[in-house]
Each structure stands twice: as structure tokens, then as C-alpha cells.
Design an enzyme around this catalytic site. Structure first.
Site, PDB file in Angstrom:
ATOM      1  CB  SER A 450      57.238  79.757 -25.104  1.00  0.00           C
ATOM      2  OG  SER A 450      57.564  79.482 -26.397  1.00  0.00           O
ATOM      3  CB  CYS A 643      61.594  75.171 -25.994  1.00  0.00           C
ATOM      4  SG  CYS A 643      60.973  76.909 -26.146  1.00  0.00           S
ATOM      5  CG  ASP A 688      57.549  76.436 -28.484  1.00  0.00           C
ATOM      6  OD1 ASP A 688      57.102  77.007 -29.531  1.00  0.00           O
ATOM      7  OD2 ASP A 688      57.229  76.917 -27.333  1.00  0.00           O
ATOM      8  CD1 TRP A 690      62.749  82.647 -30.782  1.00  0.00           C
ATOM      9  CD2 TRP A 690      61.742  80.931 -29.664  1.00  0.00           C
ATOM     10  NE1 TRP A 690      63.172  82.795 -29.523  1.00  0.00           N
ATOM     11  CE2 TRP A 690      62.359  81.707 -28.844  1.00  0.00           C
ATOM     12  CE3 TRP A 690      60.640  80.170 -29.281  1.00  0.00           C
ATOM     13  CZ2 TRP A 690      62.178  81.368 -27.448  1.00  0.00           C
ATOM     14  CZ3 TRP A 690      60.532  79.857 -28.014  1.00  0.00           C
ATOM     15  CH2 TRP A 690      61.299  80.233 -27.024  1.00  0.00           C
TER      16      TRP A 690
HETATM   17  P1  FAD Z   1      62.316  92.589 -33.214  1.00  0.00           P
HETATM   18  O1  FAD Z   1      62.310  94.055 -33.573  1.00  0.00           O
HETATM   19  O2  FAD Z   1      61.167  91.858 -33.886  1.00  0.00           O
HETATM   20  O3  FAD Z   1      63.810  92.249 -33.804  1.00  0.00           O
HETATM   21  C1  FAD Z   1      64.024  90.545 -34.022  1.00  0.00           C
HETATM   22  C2  FAD Z   1      64.980  90.408 -34.857  1.00  0.00           C
HETATM   23  O4  FAD Z   1      64.640  90.654 -36.269  1.00  0.00           O
HETATM   24  C3  FAD Z   1      66.335  91.072 -34.662  1.00  0.00           C
HETATM   25  O5  FAD Z   1      67.193  90.399 -33.609  1.00  0.00           O
HETATM   26  C4  FAD Z   1      67.051  91.026 -35.982  1.00  0.00           C
HETATM   27  O6  FAD Z   1      67.612  89.819 -36.214  1.00  0.00           O
HETATM   28  C5  FAD Z   1      65.782  90.995 -36.921  1.00  0.00           C
HETATM   29  N1  FAD Z   1      65.710  92.667 -37.421  1.00  0.00           N
HETATM   30  C6  FAD Z   1      64.614  93.580 -36.862  1.00  0.00           C
HETATM   31  N2  FAD Z   1      64.848  94.568 -37.375  1.00  0.00           N
HETATM   32  C7  FAD Z   1      65.772  94.614 -38.336  1.00  0.00           C
HETATM   33  C8  FAD Z   1      66.478  95.414 -39.396  1.00  0.00           C
HETATM   34  N3  FAD Z   1      66.062  96.624 -39.416  1.00  0.00           N
HETATM   35  N4  FAD Z   1      67.490  95.097 -39.924  1.00  0.00           N
HETATM   36  C9  FAD Z   1      67.786  93.486 -39.736  1.00  0.00           C
HETATM   37  N5  FAD Z   1      67.272  92.863 -38.927  1.00  0.00           N
HETATM   38  C10 FAD Z   1      66.277  93.202 -38.111  1.00  0.00           C
HETATM   39  N6  FAD Z   1      61.264  85.222 -27.215  1.00  0.00           N
HETATM   40  C11 FAD Z   1      61.442  85.057 -26.137  1.00  0.00           C
HETATM   41  O7  FAD Z   1      62.332  85.811 -25.353  1.00  0.00           O
HETATM   42  N7  FAD Z   1      60.881  84.230 -25.060  1.00  0.00           N
HETATM   43  C12 FAD Z   1      59.904  83.289 -25.432  1.00  0.00           C
HETATM   44  O8  FAD Z   1      59.487  82.430 -24.773  1.00  0.00           O
HETATM   45  C13 FAD Z   1      59.627  83.496 -26.849  1.00  0.00           C
HETATM   46  N8  FAD Z   1      58.716  82.449 -27.556  1.00  0.00           N
HETATM   47  C14 FAD Z   1      58.566  82.592 -28.774  1.00  0.00           C
HETATM   48  C15 FAD Z   1      57.521  81.577 -29.413  1.00  0.00           C
HETATM   49  C16 FAD Z   1      57.308  81.628 -30.611  1.00  0.00           C
HETATM   50  C17 FAD Z   1      56.393  80.775 -31.464  1.00  0.00           C
HETATM   51  C18 FAD Z   1      57.999  82.704 -31.380  1.00  0.00           C
HETATM   52  C19 FAD Z   1      57.705  82.564 -33.044  1.00  0.00           C
HETATM   53  C20 FAD Z   1      58.878  83.485 -30.986  1.00  0.00           C
HETATM   54  C21 FAD Z   1      59.202  83.305 -29.608  1.00  0.00           C
HETATM   55  N9  FAD Z   1      60.010  84.354 -28.955  1.00  0.00           N
HETATM   56  C22 FAD Z   1      60.421  84.213 -27.809  1.00  0.00           C
HETATM   57  C23 FAD Z   1      60.508  85.357 -30.139  1.00  0.00           C
HETATM   58  C24 FAD Z   1      59.742  86.676 -29.970  1.00  0.00           C
HETATM   59  O9  FAD Z   1      58.495  86.409 -30.335  1.00  0.00           O
HETATM   60  C25 FAD Z   1      60.361  87.669 -30.490  1.00  0.00           C
HETATM   61  O10 FAD Z   1      60.992  87.657 -31.782  1.00  0.00           O
HETATM   62  C26 FAD Z   1      61.601  88.368 -29.748  1.00  0.00           C
HETATM   63  O11 FAD Z   1      61.063  88.828 -28.514  1.00  0.00           O
HETATM   64  C27 FAD Z   1      62.173  89.777 -30.326  1.00  0.00           C
HETATM   65  O12 FAD Z   1      61.049  90.675 -30.579  1.00  0.00           O
HETATM   66  P2  FAD Z   1      61.369  92.131 -30.457  1.00  0.00           P
HETATM   67  O13 FAD Z   1      60.181  92.988 -31.160  1.00  0.00           O
HETATM   68  O14 FAD Z   1      61.931  92.708 -29.581  1.00  0.00           O
HETATM   69  O15 FAD Z   1      62.593  92.353 -31.825  1.00  0.00           O
END
Ligand code: FAD
Length: 690
Positions: A450, A643, A688, A690
């Protein structure tokens, strides 16, 4: 050795194709989505692409088409899996199709010996996914006009339906429900139940697995299909290109498309084409060891990208070096990680999900979701390629026993390479065809954030507020770390003076393919959202955003502050913010002070620090304490925004708001809930989450 004959055939095809490739030079450029998943229709690759699904089915000899409406890739992935299973178990001639690529007025002309499957995700507040908007409007319209004039418009159409939804949202799985209803109304014949997967309960995958067995049974009966022993057939051929090296200019080393390869990236920048944005500044928002939250600003000046306060920005991540190495190692690919390969679809309607020629290293690092949760079904598929009998038995068990799988895999957040390492005790999985990995793993997805800046204040600088994902879990030596946020953390460290950042020991190819991201860049695109300030700035607003849920509200508050500075009148703006401790994770504390100075009593910050008092206090509690005022503002048509965490917080805030309305107005809670529903429907209540 297995692919020898295939190699020769494919190689010949490639050589012939090469001439066309490079002389026309447009192969990738004309492909609409070089990232679409394995089975997705190879429409654009051919000139004269048809939007006529009946024609497409005839010309490609298909009898089962699987349409998907997908936003984040899961529905698309399920569609591919259905296609593969239909083919390998029942000999169906399947193809996957993006709903956006076809017209729907001749769904009535699909003969009754064929079947159409719909795999449909519901997005946001019960909306169709971007690629399904037109289909949804057509099929649920008042009287969709079809190619023929049948009394029962879709009397010939056999269909199967599965929906992907999230029960924490108001309109749970409304996409599949409404489409199913519309198809029934038009006289189409559904085979099996219309399935529903629930991401909110975390059971999406199990819901899908549980739904599809009876569906296949019903389909086999209806179409007179014989089940056969599933044999693995690769969908992609892998051709070693010995004449090319990673230095050859036509080799993709992680560049997302041809323009990026040629060094001439240009807009429109979107989900198929990121902008490699310079990071203008980045800093840490938390004040505590082992927990990180990043503020990062990317510069979009010099592009035609634009955003509005409340929109989302997508970050295209790169996998951590350690996980890339682990993956290449378990499949015994380390020694050839930099060999150049071409990947060719062996099935006319399949599409390679990344541009080639490329290297194993680039595919695994830039294009495959190698750290994501693994599906049970995929483990069952890999059992056939296990390095020994014991590993095979274990994989079969993991694939078939839901509880065992949860206990051994999910509870520890193991990714595919970590699972295989454990199962085989480190023995390499040399027999797994690389095609099976391309088919079984999703393409690396951009992550959405966001936007936390105001477009009024800084139209060409977009800020991100992201908490770095890290979880200590039992049964693991190292904590689980998220893909995108740890990559952003490395970028932040680099920008702040560390030439070789290794946050928590993780390394990244931070300069990008061919050093194209040097000078600290990150690939991004912008997605517009409906989460918006009222167009009338004098309307009051109530914002509820604990943790990183505060991100868009930083943008909202800065926008209203800017308006005040411009001499505009604004309405009262209350922000409910929560975190653990005022000394640890109270983000933007100084900015709120500044907002207060500029905005006076038009702005108020209400804080809930959950770990400072004897009892845990959350934003919901503060909201309740302010019941009278909240209700008064709502009666003055205040907009109400939530949010952050979808699973618990947003739901509770919704409930608390209904309680407030009930007690303040002296009406039954059911009535108050109805009022909240109406507020949502009229956009007075926006989420908003997630
Ligand atoms: P990822 O690697 O994608 O992991 C995320 C989660 O997936 C983990 O915590 C776990 O629960 C699960 N996961 C991943 N791998 C495994 C596995 N091997 N086994 C089991 N479970 C697993 N985030 C913010 O910090 N700030 C924001 O403003 C924000 N806004 C968003 C707005 C929208 C519309 C959406 C959809 C999401 C938003 N997010 C926000 C969340 C963000 O998009 C990410 O999901 C978040 O930052 C995590 O990403 P990552 O790639 O670091 O983690």
C-alpha cells in the site's frame, strides 16, 4: 539421456525457428504475457491469433478448456494443474486459457462432447480479477447475447467450476458463486459441485484437492472417460545451447522481457513489464533488534507512471542466493547453473513462463517461486523421481496424508528444496526432469504494498512501508524469511553504505542481471486501487491502521496536511494506530507530531500500545472507548477506513463498529450490522487488507 530424440526434434525446430525469431525480432515483444504459466494459451506467439474459443479448440484438437480468472497466479496455477491431470489421468485434450484472451458470445457453440472449466478467484471486495472483468460482466449481464438463437442459450455447455476466495472478506467467493448462478440460469450443465477454496482459513490447497476427486469422477462418468495410470509427460523440452554463453547478448540473465534485454525498457509499465526504479532513500522504522520495518522511496520521474494516494505498488523480488544454491544443489544443477538453455513448449497451447535462451541460475533466481508453500500433489508427482525407495515411500506418504504433510512440512514453512533435502537425507534428486519443476512451481510473483506517500505532495516519489517477514518456527535451525522483504532489506543496507549487504546472512544478486540494477534500483509497477480519500476534503475520516496497516494512512494524512498548507479546508481526520511499544515499533512518530502542528485539531492520533500496560490494548479497544465520537462522525457522513491484517483485526473492527452503532443509536445489533454492510456497499466503509 532421456530426452535425446526429443532434443533432436526440438533442436531442429529451434534452429528453423531461430531465423524467424531474430529476423522478425518480435517474438517476445508480441507475446502479451511472457510470464503466463506453463499451460496458458500461446496465443500471441502466432500471428492471426483468434479470440474465437470454438475455433481455437477445433484447430488445436482440444476437448477440455480451462479458463482462469487470476490475480496473483494461484487460480492460473490450479488451472494448469487441472489441465495436466486431465491429460495424464484421463487422456483429455486440455488447454488452459486466460479469460481475457477470448470472446464469450459463442460459449453456446461449444459442442456437448466437450467440457469447459472455470477456475475463478474473487478479488478484494467481491470483485472479479482484472482479467475476468469482461467475462463477468458479460455472463452475469441481463441477457447476454450469444451466437445462436437457442431457447436454452447454454443448453449444450458442460462446465466445471472452482472458486478461490477468502472468508474474511464480506463477499466470500462471490465470483464463482455468481458465475455459477448465471451459467445455471442460462441452462448450462454443471458437472460435480462448484468448489470453493478458502484462503482465509488457510485451507485453499486442501479444499482444492478435496473438491477435485469427486469432480473427476463425475466428469469421467459424464464423458465416458477411462482412468489410466498417470504417466508423467514433460510439457517443456530443455535444449542445451552449447554455442551460447551467458555473455551472448541474446541470453536472458533475469531480464523480464526483450526490451529489458536490449537495454531499451519503456512503458507502459505494468504487471508484464516492470520499471527499474531508482531508490531515492530508505531507512529503518523500528528501534528493536531482529525486527525490521522499512521505509523506502522510489523515483518514478522520467516515466509515464503515475499514482494516486491509496494505490498499490508491486515489487518484483529476486530469490536469496542461499535458497537458489540449495535448490540448484538438491537437483544436482550446480555444475551447469550458468549453461545456456532454451526451453520449448512441447504442447502447442503451453507457454514458457519466462523468456529464453537463459540459464538455470537465472530461471531459479528471477522467475521461480522456489521458497513458497509446496503443494501435496507436487510431492506426490516428484515421488516417481526419488533417488531411492525410502525417499519414494516418504514422498508418497507426504503426498497422500494430509495431517502427516502438515506436521512434517507446513508447520516448519519448508520450501521444496528443504523438503527434498530432509526426505532423501541430502542425496541429490538427479532424475527430476527440469520441466516438472517449471510445471510444478509458480512463477515468482510481484508483492504488493500500500503506497504510503501522497500523490498531492510528491507525485513522482512513491513510498513503501514494509515489515520484514521473519518467523521463528520449531523444527528449523534458521528463522523463516520472506522473499521480497528481505531483498528490500538488502537494498536498504546497500543504499546506506554497505557495499555487500548480507542481512541475516542472506545474499542477493543486488545489481540485477548484467548489473542493470546498479545504482540501487528495484523493479516495480503500480496498481490502481479503489481505496481512496473522499473527493470532498471537508468530509471527516476515521482511519484504523495498526502496524504496517498504517501505510496508506501516512499518505492520507500527508495529503490532508498538504491541503491545509495550500489553504484548503479539511474535515476532521482521526487515525487509530497500534503497535507493541512506543519505544520499539511506533513508526512515523515524528511525522504525526508534525501533522498535528500543521493541522491542529483537525488531526488526531489515537494509539494502542499492546505491550505497555498490564493488559493488551488494541485499536479495537480504543475505537470502543471513543464510541460516542465515532458515531457522531459517522452521522456526519465520515468515511471509515481499515487497513492491515485481514484475518483478525479487520474482522474485529467491523464487529466493533456495529456494536458502537448499536449502542450509540439504541438499535439492535443485527440492524447495526446491516448499516455497516450498507456503508461498505456505498464505499463509506473501505478496506485495504491482506
Ligand atoms: P513471502 O515469502 O511471500 O511469505 C509470505 C507468507 O507466506 C509467510 O509469512 C508465510 O505465511 C507464507 N509462506 C511463504 N513461504 C512459505 C512456505 N514455504 N511454507 C509455508 N508458508 C509459507 N505488506 C507490508 O509490509 N506493507 C504494506 O503496505 C502491504 N500492503 C499490501 C497491500 C496488498 C494489496 C497486499 C495484497 C499485500 C500487502 N502487503 C503489505 C503484504 C506484502 O505484499 C507481502 O505479502 C509481504 O511483504 C511478505 O512478502 P515476502 O515476499 O517478504 O514474504
Amino acid at each position: 539421456a532421456e530426452l535425446d530424440t526429443l532434443d533432436i526434434i526440438v533442436l531442429t525446430a529451434i534452429l528453423l525457428g531461430t531465423v524467424a525469431y531474430f529476423t522478425k525480432g518480435k517474438y517476445w515483444a508480441v507475446q502479451k504475457d511472457p510470464y503466463a504459466n506453463s499451460f496458458a494459451a500461446a496465443n500471441g506467439a502466432k500471428a492471426g491469433k483468434t479470440r474465437n474459443i470454438v475455433e481455437k479448440m477445433e484447430e488445436s484438437g482440444k476437448n477440455c478448456i480451462i479458463f482462469y480468472g487470476s490475480q496473483t497466479g494461484t487460480a492460473e496455477d490450479y488451472a494448469s494443474r487441472l489441465a495436466k491431470e486431465g491429460k495424464s489421468r484421463f487422456g483429455l485434450e486440455t488447454m488452459v486459457a486466460d479469460l481475457e484472451d477470448y470472446d464469450y458470445d459463442n460459449l453456446d457453440a461449444i459442442p456437448s462432447d466437450k467440457v469447459v472449466m472455470f477456475v475463478l478467484a474473487t478479488y478484494g471486495e467481491g470483485e472479479p480479477t482484472d482479467n475476468a472483468v469482461e467475462f463477468y460482466e458479460f455472463i452475469t449481464g441481463d441477457s447476454p447475447s450469444f451466437s445462436q438463437d437457442n431457447e436454452v442459450p447454454l443448453g449444450n455447455l458442460n462446465y466445471v467450476a472452482f472458486g478461490l476466495g477468502n472468508n474474511t472478506y464480506e463477499h466470500y467467493n462471490s465470483m464463482v458463486r455468481n458465475v455459477n448462478k448465471a451459467l445455471q440460469k442460462l441452462g448450462a450443465n454443471r458437472i460435480g459441485e462448484a468448489g470453493e477454496g478458502d484462503d482465509g482459513a488457510g485451507t485453499m490447497e486442501e479444499d482444492f484437492l478435496a473438491w477435485k476427486e469427486p469432480m473427476w469422477k463425475a466428469l469421467a462418468e459424464k464423458m465416458g472417460l477411462e482412468e489410466r495410470e498417470a504417466v508423467y509427460e514433460p510439457i517443456f523440452g530443455i535444449i542445451e545451447r552449447d554455442n551460447l554463453t551467458p555473455e551472448s547478448p541474446e541470453v536472458y540473465l533475469g531480464e523480464p522481457n526483450k526490451m529489458h534485454l536490449d537495454g531499451t525498457p519503456k512503458g507502459p509499465f505494468n504487471a508484464h513489464n516492470p520499471y527499474i526504479a531508482p531508490i531515492q532513500k530508505s531507512y529503518e522504522l523500528f528501534n528493536v533488534k531482529d525486527r525490521n520495518c522499512l521505509h523506502m522511496e522510489v523515483d518514478i520521474s522520467g516515466t509515464n507512471l503515475s499514482y494516486q494516494t491509496g494505490d498499490h505498488i508491486a515489487v518484483w523480488p529476486t530469490n536469496a542466493g542461499e535458497e537458489v544454491d540449495r535448490f540448484l544443489s538438491i537437483f544436482d544443477l550446480v555444475h551447469k547453473r550458468h549453461n545456456v538453455i532454451s526451453v520449448k513448449a512441447l504442447e502447442p497451447t503451453a507457454k514458457v513462463p519466462f523468456p529464453t535462451p537463459t540459464t538455470f541460475d537465472a530461471i531459479v533466481r528471477y522467475h521461480m517461486e522456489i521458497c513458497a508453500p509446496v503443494s501435496r500433489q507436487f510431492l506426490a508427482t516428484l515421488a516417481a523421481f526419488a533417488p531411492d525407495e525410502q525417499s519414494k515411500a516418504e514422498m508418497t506418504k507426504l503426498g497422500s496424508d494430509k495431517d502427516y504433510f502438515h506436521h512434517k512440512v507446513n508447520a516448519h514453512h519448508l520450501n521444496i528444496a528443504r523438503i527434498l533435502e530432509r526426505v532423501s537425507k541430502g542425496k541429490k534428486w538427479t532424475n527430476v526432469p527440469f520441466s516438472a519443476l517449471i510445471e510444478g512451481l509458480t512463477k515468482l510473483q510481484p508483492r504488493y504494498y500500500s503506497i504510503s506517500s501522497s500523490s498531492l505532495e510528491q507525485p513522482k516519489l512513491i513510498s513503501i512501508t514494509a515489515v520484514v517477514e521473519r518467523q521463528e518456527l520449531p523444527g528449523r535451525e534458521d528463522p523463516f524469511r520472506g522473499v521480497a522483504t528481505n531483498y528490500l532489506l538488502a537494498l536498504k543496507e546497500k543504499q546506506n553504505g554497505d557495499p555487500n549487504p548480507t542481512p541475516y546472512g542472506l545474499t542477493y544478486e543486488i545489481m540485477g542481471p548484467r548489473n542493470k540494477y546498479d545504482g540501487i534500483h528495484v523493479p516495480v509497477h503500480v496498481r490502481h486501487s479503489n481505496f481512496k480519500l473522499p473527493s470532498d476534503p471537508t468530509k471527516p475520516i476515521i482511519m484504523v491502521g495498526p502496524g504496517t496497516g498504517v501505510a496508506p494512512f501516512r499518505g492520507f494524512v500527508r495529503e490532508r496536511k498538504k491541503m491545509v498548507e495550500n489553504g484548503q479546508e479539511i474535515g476532521r481526520s482521526i487515525l487509530f494506530f497500534g503497535c507493541r511499544k512506543s519505544t520499539e515499533d511506533f513508526m512515523y512518530a515524528k511525522e504525526w507530531e508534525e501533522a498535528k502542528q500543521a493541522m491542529g485539531d483537525k488531526f488526531e492520533l489515537v494509539t494502542a500500545f499492546s505491550r505497555e500496560g498490564p493488559k493488551k490494548v488494541y485499536v479495537q479497544h480504543r475505537l470502543k472507548e471513543r464510541a460516542k465520537e465515532v458515531n457522531q462522525l459517522l452521522e456526519q457522513k465520515a468515511y471509515f477506513y481499515v487497513c492491515g491484517d485481514a484475518a483478525n483485526m479487520a474482522r474485529e473492527v467491523n464487529a466493533v463498529l456495529a456494536q458502537i452503532i448499536a449502542s450509540e443509536r439504541g438499535i439492535p445489533e443485527a440492524k447495526a450490522e446491516e448499516i455497516v454492510k450498507q456503508m461498505r456497499a456505498s464505499n463509506q466503509y473501505q478496506e485495504d487488507v491482506w
